[in-house]
Every structure is written in structure tokens, then in C-alpha cells.
Design a protein around this motif. Structure first.
Motif, PDB file in Angstrom:
ATOM      1  N   PHE A 371      18.659   1.166  26.664  1.00 15.51           N
ATOM      2  CA  PHE A 371      19.763   2.119  26.805  1.00 15.51           C
ATOM      3  C   PHE A 371      21.079   1.348  26.777  1.00 15.51           C
ATOM      4  O   PHE A 371      21.221   0.334  27.465  1.00 15.51           O
ATOM      5  CB  PHE A 371      19.663   2.890  28.126  1.00 15.51           C
ATOM      6  N   TRP A 372      22.022   1.839  26.009  1.00 18.75           N
ATOM      7  CA  TRP A 372      23.366   1.266  25.975  1.00 18.75           C
ATOM      8  C   TRP A 372      24.270   2.173  26.813  1.00 18.75           C
ATOM      9  O   TRP A 372      24.369   3.384  26.543  1.00 18.75           O
ATOM     10  CB  TRP A 372      23.876   1.174  24.546  1.00 18.75           C
ATOM     11  N   LEU A 373      24.934   1.596  27.807  1.00 16.67           N
ATOM     12  CA  LEU A 373      25.720   2.377  28.761  1.00 16.67           C
ATOM     13  C   LEU A 373      27.183   1.971  28.740  1.00 16.67           C
ATOM     14  O   LEU A 373      27.525   0.814  28.467  1.00 16.67           O
ATOM     15  CB  LEU A 373      25.185   2.180  30.189  1.00 16.67           C
ATOM     16  N   SER A 374      28.022   2.922  29.063  1.00 16.09           N
ATOM     17  CA  SER A 374      29.441   2.665  29.321  1.00 16.09           C
ATOM     18  C   SER A 374      29.812   3.365  30.615  1.00 16.09           C
ATOM     19  O   SER A 374      29.684   4.601  30.714  1.00 16.09           O
ATOM     20  CB  SER A 374      30.314   3.196  28.179  1.00 16.09           C
ATOM     21  N   ARG A 377      27.298   5.837  31.802  1.00 16.61           N
ATOM     22  CA  ARG A 377      26.922   6.942  30.914  1.00 16.61           C
ATOM     23  C   ARG A 377      26.098   6.398  29.750  1.00 16.61           C
ATOM     24  O   ARG A 377      26.440   5.373  29.157  1.00 16.61           O
ATOM     25  CB  ARG A 377      28.155   7.660  30.372  1.00 16.61           C
ATOM     26  N   VAL A 378      25.042   7.082  29.390  1.00 19.25           N
ATOM     27  CA  VAL A 378      24.187   6.648  28.295  1.00 19.25           C
ATOM     28  C   VAL A 378      24.841   7.021  26.964  1.00 19.25           C
ATOM     29  O   VAL A 378      25.091   8.194  26.677  1.00 19.25           O
ATOM     30  CB  VAL A 378      22.789   7.296  28.385  1.00 19.25           C
ATOM     31  N   LEU A 379      25.132   6.006  26.162  1.00 17.21           N
ATOM     32  CA  LEU A 379      25.702   6.221  24.831  1.00 17.21           C
ATOM     33  C   LEU A 379      24.628   6.266  23.752  1.00 17.21           C
ATOM     34  O   LEU A 379      24.768   6.978  22.746  1.00 17.21           O
ATOM     35  CB  LEU A 379      26.690   5.107  24.484  1.00 17.21           C
ATOM     36  N   ALA A 380      23.565   5.475  23.944  1.00 17.82           N
ATOM     37  CA  ALA A 380      22.507   5.396  22.939  1.00 17.82           C
ATOM     38  C   ALA A 380      21.228   4.917  23.601  1.00 17.82           C
ATOM     39  O   ALA A 380      21.252   4.289  24.672  1.00 17.82           O
ATOM     40  CB  ALA A 380      22.910   4.442  21.809  1.00 17.82           C
ATOM     41  N   GLY A 381      20.121   5.222  22.954  1.00 19.06           N
ATOM     42  CA  GLY A 381      18.830   4.757  23.439  1.00 19.06           C
ATOM     43  C   GLY A 381      17.915   4.452  22.278  1.00 19.06           C
ATOM     44  O   GLY A 381      17.951   5.142  21.250  1.00 19.06           O
ATOM     45  N   MET A 382      17.124   3.411  22.407  1.00 17.40           N
ATOM     46  CA  MET A 382      16.171   3.034  21.363  1.00 17.40           C
ATOM     47  C   MET A 382      14.798   2.844  21.989  1.00 17.40           C
ATOM     48  O   MET A 382      14.617   1.999  22.870  1.00 17.40           O
ATOM     49  CB  MET A 382      16.600   1.741  20.665  1.00 17.40           C
ATOM     50  N   THR A 390      12.323  10.974  22.496  1.00 18.04           N
ATOM     51  CA  THR A 390      13.607  11.204  21.835  1.00 18.04           C
ATOM     52  C   THR A 390      14.374  12.353  22.485  1.00 18.04           C
ATOM     53  O   THR A 390      15.596  12.266  22.693  1.00 18.04           O
ATOM     54  CB  THR A 390      13.397  11.500  20.341  1.00 18.04           C
ATOM     55  N   GLU A 391      13.671  13.402  22.830  1.00 16.03           N
ATOM     56  CA  GLU A 391      14.349  14.573  23.418  1.00 16.03           C
ATOM     57  C   GLU A 391      15.051  14.230  24.729  1.00 16.03           C
ATOM     58  O   GLU A 391      16.249  14.529  24.885  1.00 16.03           O
ATOM     59  CB  GLU A 391      13.351  15.711  23.608  1.00 16.03           C
ATOM     60  N   PRO A 392      14.382  13.602  25.700  1.00 14.40           N
ATOM     61  CA  PRO A 392      15.111  13.262  26.935  1.00 14.40           C
ATOM     62  C   PRO A 392      16.202  12.212  26.726  1.00 14.40           C
ATOM     63  O   PRO A 392      17.235  12.257  27.410  1.00 14.40           O
ATOM     64  CB  PRO A 392      14.013  12.747  27.875  1.00 14.40           C
ATOM     65  N   ILE A 393      15.989  11.269  25.807  1.00 20.68           N
ATOM     66  CA  ILE A 393      17.041  10.289  25.532  1.00 20.68           C
ATOM     67  C   ILE A 393      18.287  10.996  25.015  1.00 20.68           C
ATOM     68  O   ILE A 393      19.411  10.742  25.478  1.00 20.68           O
ATOM     69  CB  ILE A 393      16.559   9.229  24.523  1.00 20.68           C
ATOM     70  N   GLU A 402      27.305   9.808  34.586  1.00 15.86           N
ATOM     71  CA  GLU A 402      26.733   8.563  35.094  1.00 15.86           C
ATOM     72  C   GLU A 402      25.303   8.794  35.573  1.00 15.86           C
ATOM     73  O   GLU A 402      25.012   9.812  36.220  1.00 15.86           O
ATOM     74  CB  GLU A 402      27.586   8.021  36.237  1.00 15.86           C
ATOM     75  N   VAL A 403      24.416   7.881  35.233  1.00 16.08           N
ATOM     76  CA  VAL A 403      23.020   7.976  35.653  1.00 16.08           C
ATOM     77  C   VAL A 403      22.699   6.819  36.595  1.00 16.08           C
ATOM     78  O   VAL A 403      23.404   5.802  36.623  1.00 16.08           O
ATOM     79  CB  VAL A 403      22.064   7.947  34.444  1.00 16.08           C
TER      80      VAL A 403
END
Length: 426
Positions: A371-374, A377-382, A390-393, A402-403
């Protein structure tokens, strides 16, 4: 205006164009639909060109969006093998290479992109290849098979997705592979150094040699054939074939010469469109690789070159052409297959946009989610060799809140529970 008297023209014979034509009919449009493509082949999907078809695991027929007879049944008029060379927006007409004039009421530009070329000596030698079209993949498939039989060397310029997927296919045939990449890791501009190293290790484990931090300066040969490639540090790399995999450029010539608003190359290039994929001309739309769309969710203008964007963008543009309310806010998505590794990537996290990478799972086993965060906050996930997430990401990306980072990294915590918490917070 009655639909039957209207003509909608689609310039571009790829996935976006084909799905737009399909959507126009499924939404009940009864007017003329004309699809123009500069290749003789019917519209096809591009992922197999660097994956299953190139690797010899899929047949040629599997790449096509529809069987050829579908277009006649759907009353889609085809102009294949003829490039569109001129767009006259005042007269609402498109001129083809053979002089044919096609008039439109509304127009969709789905012209895609083209591979960037190496600007060095030796690119005119036989054995220098690009990969964008089905014809390219057909030739390259034969080349890889020959290299494998003869213990030949393939040199790839560029360690992006195409370069890595071709490397995996080439190793499957038994060819020797060297990749020259100016950055310090593969996929540096997409994944950053943290995850780029994972793919360097993956390919190295399968016998691929990397030359990082250098660029090609020349391709040398004899009797018109490739023999070696040279990098700026003076090294010579044996090569019987060279693949230029240094990115793609949007095909904007029609838009540019007709005066449509464009985005400059420094900001990704492409045809500027709004959230409904409408250009600066209210009767002209753009979708797929060529469209630089204002993204309502990401809050910026994005040009996305991946399969899902063509798959979903074509139908969205078609609905907008029909006058429906459209806000194209799909989370960017792509997938890749390399050796025994499959992955899906959702979101948008360019260099400088994130401040932390959180890993859930086992990177060493190549079974994890990154997960890429700022600012939390999650900006992207692989997800790598982890499926049905994919759906929850994408839900976490959409939530934009914020998570809990510890919970995000903990495989025992269900992603669905994090989504529920994020949605409540949002």
C-alpha cells in the motif's frame, strides 16, 4: 434529433473503440456507427501481446474483442487498414488515407499510443523491435522462439511493464536476456525503489541480467544484423535482437492539427478531456490511452495507458456521446503476469505523492499486498499472488481517509473491516 438520422464515428480500432461501438448499440442507439482503424485486423486487446500470446500460451484468435461477424450483426460499419489523416471540425468530417470522407454528428477519438523510438545509431538494423501492435507481437514471438533454440541474446531497453513481461516470455523460450535501465531499479517511476527491487530479484532469479544506471548509446552489427548494444559507460552487451521498451506516446496528431486542447508532455501529454471524456469541442470525445481526463476522485488530470482504462473508458465515452450524465471516476487498474508471479495494481501514487509504503504479507515468498500512503490515506495498492482483494483495496482508495497502519499491515485483520471503518470515518 432522432437517432436514426445521426452518425457517430469512432477513430481507433482498439479495445476502447470496439467497446464504445458495442455500448452505443446496447444503449439503443439506432443511427450509423462507423469505426475507423489503421490496422487491417479487427479490434483486439493488447495485454496478450506481451503476455500469453507472446509467450506461446494463447492463440492469435484469442486476442480479438469480438469475432469478425459481430460487427455486421451489430450494424457497425468498418473502415480497417485506413488511417484517419485529417479532422475538419467545422465541416464535421474525417478524411481517410485513401481520400474517403466520413461525416459525423459526434466523434470519438480512441487513437491510442505508439511506442517511443530509440534515438541512437543502429536502430535501422534488422533485429531492432518495438511492441505495440499484433503484427509486432507476431514477429517478436518468432524471434524469441529462434533465440531460444539458438541460445541467442535479447537486449531490452527499459525495465517497465512491457520490458519485464517480454523478458519473462523470452526466458520461457530459453533466450538469454539483458535489460538496460537508466534508473536504479525496474519500474522505478511506478513502484518506487522499495518495490522495484522485488522485481529485480524476481527476474535475476530467472537468469535475467540487469544493467542499471545506464542508457544505450549505439546498436552495432554486421551485414545489417544486430550483434551488440553499447551503453554510455562504455560496456558492450551481446545482442542478436533489441527491443525498445522505453514507453509510449499518445497519438494526438488528429487532435493537434484540428485545434483541440492538448496536455503538454511534461504533464503526461494527450487530449484534454473533462470528467465526461468530452474534449474542448462539445461534439468530440476521447477515450483510452490518448485521453488526459480530469479525474474527479484523484483531483488531477490523468492519462492512463492500461487495459482497464480502454475497457471502461470506451463505454463511458459512448454514454456521454448519447447525452447521458457521465463522471468517469474509475480507480486506475492494471495487471501483470511474470513467471509464477501475478499482480494487480489499483490507484495512483507517482513519485513524491506518497510518504510511506506499508506491506501486508511475505515479500520473500512474493505473496503480499503493498500500500502506498500519504498522511495515512491509501493512494494505491498492489496485490502480488494474493487474489480477490481488488474491491477492498479500491474501496480504501476511494474512502480517502486515514487508516490504521498497523492493522493495514496485519494479514489477520480483514481488509473488509478496514473498509468499513474508513467508510464510517468518511
Amino acid at each position: 434529433m432522432v437517432d436514426a438520422h445521426r452518425t457517430f464515428v469512432i477513430v481507433g480500432g482498439g479495445l476502447a473503440g470496439a467497446k464504445a461501438a458495442e455500448t452505443l448499440r446496447s444503449e439503443g442507439f439506432t443511427g450509423r456507427v462507423i469505426l475507423i482503424g489503421d490496422e487491417r485486423d479487427h479490434p483486439y486487446e493488447r495485454p496478450p501481446l506481451s503476455k500469453g500470446y507472446l509467450a506461446g500460451k494463447e492463440e492469435r484468435e484469442s486476442v480479438f474483442v469480438h469475432e469478425p461477424t459481430w460487427y455486421a450483426r451489430a450494424d457497425i460499419e468498418l473502415h480497417l487498414g485506413q488511417p484517419a489523416v485529417q479532422l475538419d471540425r467545422d465541416a464535421k468530417k474525417v478524411v481517410l488515407g485513401d481520400g474517403t470522407v466520413v461525416h459525423y454528428d459526434r466523434l470519438l477519438l480512441a487513437t491510442g499510443s505508439e511506442p517511443r523510438r530509440l534515438d541512437i545509431p543502429g536502430t535501422d538494423l534488422a533485429g531492432v523491435y518495438h511492441l505495440r501492435r499484433l503484427a509486432h507481437a507476431e514477429r517478436l514471438r518468432g524471434v524469441l522462439a529462434t533465440l531460444g533454440r539458438e541460445n541467442g541474446h535479447l537486449l531490452i531497453a527499459g525495465a517497465g511493464w512491457i520490458g519485464l513481461e517480454v523478458a519473462a516470455a523470452a526466458r520461457g523460450y530459453g533466450a538469454e536476456v539483458t535489460i538496460v535501465e537508466p534508473e536504479a531499479t525496474p519500474l522505478h517511476g511506478v513502484l518506487g525503489p522499495e518495490l522495484g527491487r522485488v522485481f529485480a530479484d524476481l527476474h535475476a532469479a530467472h537468469g535475467v541480467r540487469f544493467h542499471f544506471g545506464g542508457r544505450l548509446t549505439e546498436i552495432s552489427g554486421r551485414d545489417g544484423m544486430v550483434l551488440a548494444a553499447h551503453t554510455e559507460d562504455g560496456e558492450e552487451h551481446p545482442a542478436h535482437a533489441v527491443l525498445a521498451a522505453i514507453g509510449a506516446a499518445p497519438r494526438t496528431a488528429l487532435a493537434e492539427t484540428s485545434g483541440l486542447a492538448l496536455v503538454d508532455r511534461e504533464h503526461g501529454g494527450g487530449i484534454a478531456v473533462d470528467a465526461s471524456l468530452r474534449t474542448s469541442d462539445p461534439d468530440v470525445f476521447a477515450a483510452g490511452d490518448v485521453a488526459a481526463a480530469h479525474h474527479p476522485l484523484m483531483g488531477t488530470r490523468l492519462r492512463v495507458e492500461h487495459w482497464a482504462n480502454a475497457l471502461n473508458g470506451g463505454p463511458a465515452a459512448a454514454r456521454a456521446m448519447l447525452g447521458q450524465e457521465v463522471s468517469y471516476d474509475r480507480v486506475p487498474y492494471f495487471f501483470s503476469d511474470q513467471y509464477d508471479v501475478g499482480l494487480e495494481y489499483s490507484g495512483y501514487a507517482p513519485p513524491g505523492a506518497y510518504d510511506q509504503v506499508v506491506i501486508r504479507g511475505d515479500v520473500a515468498k512474493r505473496e503480499f499486498i503493498a500500500f502506498w500512503l500519504s498522511e495515512g490515506r491509501v493512494l494505491a495498492g498492489m496485490n502480488v499472488n494474493v487474489w480477490d482483494v481488488t474491491e477492498p483495496i479500491q474501496a480504501l482508495i476511494r474512502a480517502g481517509v486515514e487508516v490504521d497502519r498497523d492493522a493495514l499491515a496485519d494479514p489477520s485483520v480483514a481488509l473488509s473491516s478496514l473498509v468499513t471503518s474508513a467508510e464510517r470515518a468518511g
